[in-house]
Design a protein around this motif. Structure first.
Motif: not given
Length: 141
Positions: A91-92, A112-121, A123-127, A139-140
């Protein structure tokens, strides 16, 4: 009726019951019954047939149990691609909200999207790595 015939009938009944129940344990016990039938064919006595059926059947069940215990379990449902086909999709994300979430349009709906714990938010492509309710954990890439 010969003992071997009785053992073959019991083995067949166990296989039929296994097919109806969907477990593998009756199939393993059926191998013990088949082994007893073979023992009857070679002329073993009734006690020897019972011992062969018990040893082979219970031995097969115990071996299966040990193999299953050593095998790693499946991942949790929320992150299992076999259960949830969203896992692994890309997703973008254009912008993150101040509360650490983002809103994206994915599969025709707002998520609603949340980053995986331990990963900083970022922008761009995420899995997508997990789905928790109506939230995508990403995650990025």
């Amino acid at each position: 009726m010969a003992n071997s015939t009785i053992w073959w009938l019991i083995a067949g009944a166990a296989i039929v019951l296994e097919l109806l129940s969907g477990t593998v344990y009756l199939l393993l016990l059926a191998t013990g019954f088949a082994a007893a039938a073979i023992a009857a064919h070679v002329g073993a006595g009734t006690v020897a047939q019972l011992v062969v059926a018990a040893l082979v059947g219970v031995g097969a069940v115990l071996a299966w149990y040990v193999v299953q215990r050593r095998r790693p379990g499946p991942p949790p449902t929320g992150s299992n691609r076999d259960v949830n086909l969203d896992i692994g999709e890309i997703i973008h994300i254009e912008a993150w909200n101040p509360d650490g979430t983002a809103t994206v349009r994915y599969r025709g709906a707002q998520w609603t999207v949340v980053p995986r714990s331990g990963h900083a938010p970022a922008t761009g492509e995420h899995r997508v790595v997990e789905v928790i309710g109506s939230r995508l954990v990403v995650e990025k890439t």
